[in-house]
Design a protein around this motif. Sequence first.
Motif, PDB file in Angstrom:
ATOM      1  N   ALA A 214      49.506  46.311  47.141  1.00  0.00           N
ATOM      2  CA  ALA A 214      50.531  45.869  46.194  1.00  0.00           C
ATOM      3  C   ALA A 214      49.936  45.367  44.883  1.00  0.00           C
ATOM      4  O   ALA A 214      50.666  45.128  43.923  1.00  0.00           O
ATOM      5  CB  ALA A 214      51.378  44.771  46.836  1.00  0.00           C
ATOM      6  N   ILE A 215      48.618  45.214  44.837  1.00  0.00           N
ATOM      7  CA  ILE A 215      47.944  44.647  43.664  1.00  0.00           C
ATOM      8  C   ILE A 215      47.186  45.760  42.955  1.00  0.00           C
ATOM      9  O   ILE A 215      46.269  46.356  43.509  1.00  0.00           O
ATOM     10  CB  ILE A 215      46.995  43.522  44.091  1.00  0.00           C
ATOM     11  N   THR A 216      47.561  46.051  41.736  1.00  0.00           N
ATOM     12  CA  THR A 216      47.011  47.205  41.035  1.00  0.00           C
ATOM     13  C   THR A 216      46.051  46.837  39.913  1.00  0.00           C
ATOM     14  O   THR A 216      45.365  47.698  39.380  1.00  0.00           O
ATOM     15  CB  THR A 216      48.148  48.043  40.449  1.00  0.00           C
TER      16      THR A 216
ATOM     17  N   GLY B 144      33.414  34.056  44.170  1.00  0.00           N
ATOM     18  CA  GLY B 144      32.089  34.580  44.441  1.00  0.00           C
ATOM     19  C   GLY B 144      31.448  35.147  43.187  1.00  0.00           C
ATOM     20  O   GLY B 144      32.110  35.306  42.157  1.00  0.00           O
ATOM     21  N   PRO B 145      30.177  35.479  43.250  1.00  0.00           N
ATOM     22  CA  PRO B 145      29.462  35.935  42.057  1.00  0.00           C
ATOM     23  C   PRO B 145      29.712  37.390  41.691  1.00  0.00           C
ATOM     24  O   PRO B 145      29.362  37.809  40.579  1.00  0.00           O
ATOM     25  CB  PRO B 145      27.996  35.720  42.435  1.00  0.00           C
ATOM     26  N   ASP B 146      30.317  38.188  42.596  1.00  0.00           N
ATOM     27  CA  ASP B 146      30.444  39.627  42.373  1.00  0.00           C
ATOM     28  C   ASP B 146      31.894  40.081  42.461  1.00  0.00           C
ATOM     29  O   ASP B 146      32.631  39.674  43.359  1.00  0.00           O
ATOM     30  CB  ASP B 146      29.639  40.412  43.419  1.00  0.00           C
ATOM     31  N   VAL B 147      32.301  40.943  41.529  1.00  0.00           N
ATOM     32  CA  VAL B 147      33.599  41.612  41.599  1.00  0.00           C
ATOM     33  C   VAL B 147      33.384  42.981  42.236  1.00  0.00           C
ATOM     34  O   VAL B 147      32.578  43.778  41.764  1.00  0.00           O
ATOM     35  CB  VAL B 147      34.229  41.766  40.198  1.00  0.00           C
ATOM     36  N   LEU B 148      34.115  43.247  43.335  1.00  0.00           N
ATOM     37  CA  LEU B 148      33.898  44.460  44.115  1.00  0.00           C
ATOM     38  C   LEU B 148      35.229  45.094  44.486  1.00  0.00           C
ATOM     39  O   LEU B 148      36.175  44.388  44.864  1.00  0.00           O
ATOM     40  CB  LEU B 148      33.142  44.138  45.405  1.00  0.00           C
ATOM     41  N   PRO B 149      35.334  46.434  44.428  1.00  0.00           N
ATOM     42  CA  PRO B 149      36.538  47.091  44.945  1.00  0.00           C
ATOM     43  C   PRO B 149      36.603  46.920  46.461  1.00  0.00           C
ATOM     44  O   PRO B 149      35.577  46.955  47.145  1.00  0.00           O
ATOM     45  CB  PRO B 149      36.340  48.566  44.560  1.00  0.00           C
ATOM     46  N   LEU B 150      37.806  46.746  46.981  1.00  0.00           N
ATOM     47  CA  LEU B 150      37.962  46.506  48.405  1.00  0.00           C
ATOM     48  C   LEU B 150      37.429  47.663  49.243  1.00  0.00           C
ATOM     49  O   LEU B 150      36.829  47.440  50.310  1.00  0.00           O
ATOM     50  CB  LEU B 150      39.432  46.243  48.736  1.00  0.00           C
ATOM     51  N   ASP B 151      37.616  48.906  48.787  1.00  0.00           N
ATOM     52  CA  ASP B 151      37.097  50.028  49.579  1.00  0.00           C
ATOM     53  C   ASP B 151      35.566  49.990  49.649  1.00  0.00           C
ATOM     54  O   ASP B 151      34.976  50.305  50.692  1.00  0.00           O
ATOM     55  CB  ASP B 151      37.602  51.377  49.054  1.00  0.00           C
TER      56      ASP B 151
ATOM     57  N   THR C 143      41.434  47.934  45.288  1.00  0.00           N
ATOM     58  CA  THR C 143      41.792  46.661  44.659  1.00  0.00           C
ATOM     59  C   THR C 143      40.535  45.833  44.389  1.00  0.00           C
ATOM     60  O   THR C 143      39.695  45.664  45.267  1.00  0.00           O
ATOM     61  CB  THR C 143      42.734  45.867  45.581  1.00  0.00           C
ATOM     62  N   ARG C 144      40.431  45.306  43.174  1.00  0.00           N
ATOM     63  CA  ARG C 144      39.246  44.532  42.810  1.00  0.00           C
ATOM     64  C   ARG C 144      39.378  43.093  43.290  1.00  0.00           C
ATOM     65  O   ARG C 144      40.367  42.416  42.998  1.00  0.00           O
ATOM     66  CB  ARG C 144      39.051  44.583  41.290  1.00  0.00           C
ATOM     67  N   LEU C 145      38.373  42.655  44.048  1.00  0.00           N
ATOM     68  CA  LEU C 145      38.324  41.293  44.577  1.00  0.00           C
ATOM     69  C   LEU C 145      37.028  40.621  44.138  1.00  0.00           C
ATOM     70  O   LEU C 145      36.077  41.298  43.724  1.00  0.00           O
ATOM     71  CB  LEU C 145      38.397  41.308  46.109  1.00  0.00           C
ATOM     72  N   GLN C 146      36.988  39.319  44.269  1.00  0.00           N
ATOM     73  CA  GLN C 146      35.785  38.543  43.943  1.00  0.00           C
ATOM     74  C   GLN C 146      35.536  37.548  45.080  1.00  0.00           C
ATOM     75  O   GLN C 146      35.571  36.344  44.884  1.00  0.00           O
ATOM     76  CB  GLN C 146      35.966  37.825  42.597  1.00  0.00           C
ATOM     77  N   PRO C 147      35.267  38.058  46.285  1.00  0.00           N
ATOM     78  CA  PRO C 147      35.269  37.209  47.479  1.00  0.00           C
ATOM     79  C   PRO C 147      34.122  36.208  47.493  1.00  0.00           C
ATOM     80  O   PRO C 147      33.125  36.355  46.780  1.00  0.00           O
ATOM     81  CB  PRO C 147      35.145  38.222  48.617  1.00  0.00           C
ATOM     82  N   MET C 148      34.280  35.204  48.367  1.00  0.00           N
ATOM     83  CA  MET C 148      33.271  34.154  48.453  1.00  0.00           C
ATOM     84  C   MET C 148      33.135  33.674  49.893  1.00  0.00           C
ATOM     85  O   MET C 148      34.014  33.888  50.727  1.00  0.00           O
ATOM     86  CB  MET C 148      33.624  32.999  47.532  1.00  0.00           C
ATOM     87  N   ALA C 149      32.020  33.039  50.180  1.00  0.00           N
ATOM     88  CA  ALA C 149      31.737  32.533  51.519  1.00  0.00           C
ATOM     89  C   ALA C 149      32.533  31.267  51.785  1.00  0.00           C
ATOM     90  O   ALA C 149      32.696  30.414  50.905  1.00  0.00           O
ATOM     91  CB  ALA C 149      30.247  32.256  51.673  1.00  0.00           C
TER      92      ALA C 149
ATOM     93  N   VAL D 221      41.050  38.564  40.528  1.00  0.00           N
ATOM     94  CA  VAL D 221      39.717  38.324  39.977  1.00  0.00           C
ATOM     95  C   VAL D 221      39.762  37.045  39.137  1.00  0.00           C
ATOM     96  O   VAL D 221      40.675  36.859  38.326  1.00  0.00           O
ATOM     97  CB  VAL D 221      39.254  39.508  39.113  1.00  0.00           C
ATOM     98  N   ALA D 222      38.803  36.178  39.353  1.00  0.00           N
ATOM     99  CA  ALA D 222      38.778  34.900  38.630  1.00  0.00           C
ATOM    100  C   ALA D 222      38.476  35.119  37.153  1.00  0.00           C
ATOM    101  O   ALA D 222      37.778  36.063  36.771  1.00  0.00           O
ATOM    102  CB  ALA D 222      37.736  33.973  39.252  1.00  0.00           C
ATOM    103  N   GLY D 223      38.987  34.249  36.329  1.00  0.00           N
ATOM    104  CA  GLY D 223      38.757  34.340  34.899  1.00  0.00           C
ATOM    105  C   GLY D 223      37.442  33.700  34.483  1.00  0.00           C
ATOM    106  O   GLY D 223      36.657  33.229  35.318  1.00  0.00           O
ATOM    107  N   PRO D 224      37.194  33.645  33.186  1.00  0.00           N
ATOM    108  CA  PRO D 224      35.915  33.124  32.682  1.00  0.00           C
ATOM    109  C   PRO D 224      35.718  31.631  32.924  1.00  0.00           C
ATOM    110  O   PRO D 224      34.595  31.137  32.815  1.00  0.00           O
ATOM    111  CB  PRO D 224      35.973  33.438  31.176  1.00  0.00           C
ATOM    112  N   ASP D 225      36.791  30.916  33.253  1.00  0.00           N
ATOM    113  CA  ASP D 225      36.670  29.481  33.489  1.00  0.00           C
ATOM    114  C   ASP D 225      36.281  29.155  34.924  1.00  0.00           C
ATOM    115  O   ASP D 225      36.078  27.984  35.264  1.00  0.00           O
ATOM    116  CB  ASP D 225      37.998  28.786  33.167  1.00  0.00           C
TER     117      ASP D 225
END
Length: 246
Positions: free
Chosen positions: A219-221, A185-192, A154-160, A226-230
Amino acid sequence: MKLTVIGGTGRIGSQVVAKLKAAGHDPVAAAPSTGVDLITGTGIDQAVAGVDVVVNLANSPTFDESSLDFFRTSMNNLVAAGDRAGVKHQVVLSIVGVDRVPQLDYYRAKTLQEELLRQGPTPYSIVRATQFFEFMDSVMSWSADDTTVRLPATRLQPMAAADVVDAVVGVAVGAPLQGIRNIAGPDVLPLDEIGRMTLIARHDDRIVVTDETAGMFAAITGDELVAGPDAHLAPTHYRDWLGTNR
């Protein structure tokens, strides 16, 4: 400016209170430990009396269907108390993509919380954040054993959490948005891959197995989280954060 921070003794709330104080504001932390019960209503009127802004960082004690009742009751009680007290701005911390994942009970509950805030009489702001770096160890523990950690891609964009705090404070002391601010966060990363990076940084010799059925995020495919361009992008990268939080 006088502010009440609901959940002001928690991970994010305590940092929000400290940062507001450092900036010269007058924040008050409200939580069960200070006599404020969002469900029964005890102490809410006293907590919001005479304040300009209410920052709601309270969280449900569960992530299942009962979280709907928690956010419905707590939000209704807080909105009504704020209206009685003449609060000028109500702020809620929510989740990026929360309304795109109805299959998760907790996300439906947070969507309900947002809607109740929007329907209320007080000017408002919703800050939607992506998943916190600090929660990744817990996420991994849901589907781990002594030798493996099973995670979907699952693609996430985590942040501190510290970057979340900065964003919440900035919105709280500003004019009501009457809408949503997405932060990520600044990076989109797969959870694995996040899992593999984490284990390496922790010197943990378990291996990550990519399993699209493992854990809540299975459950999220798509790119719902992931945050949008805004979105307002935070500065802290996960790999750098790992290097200072081993």
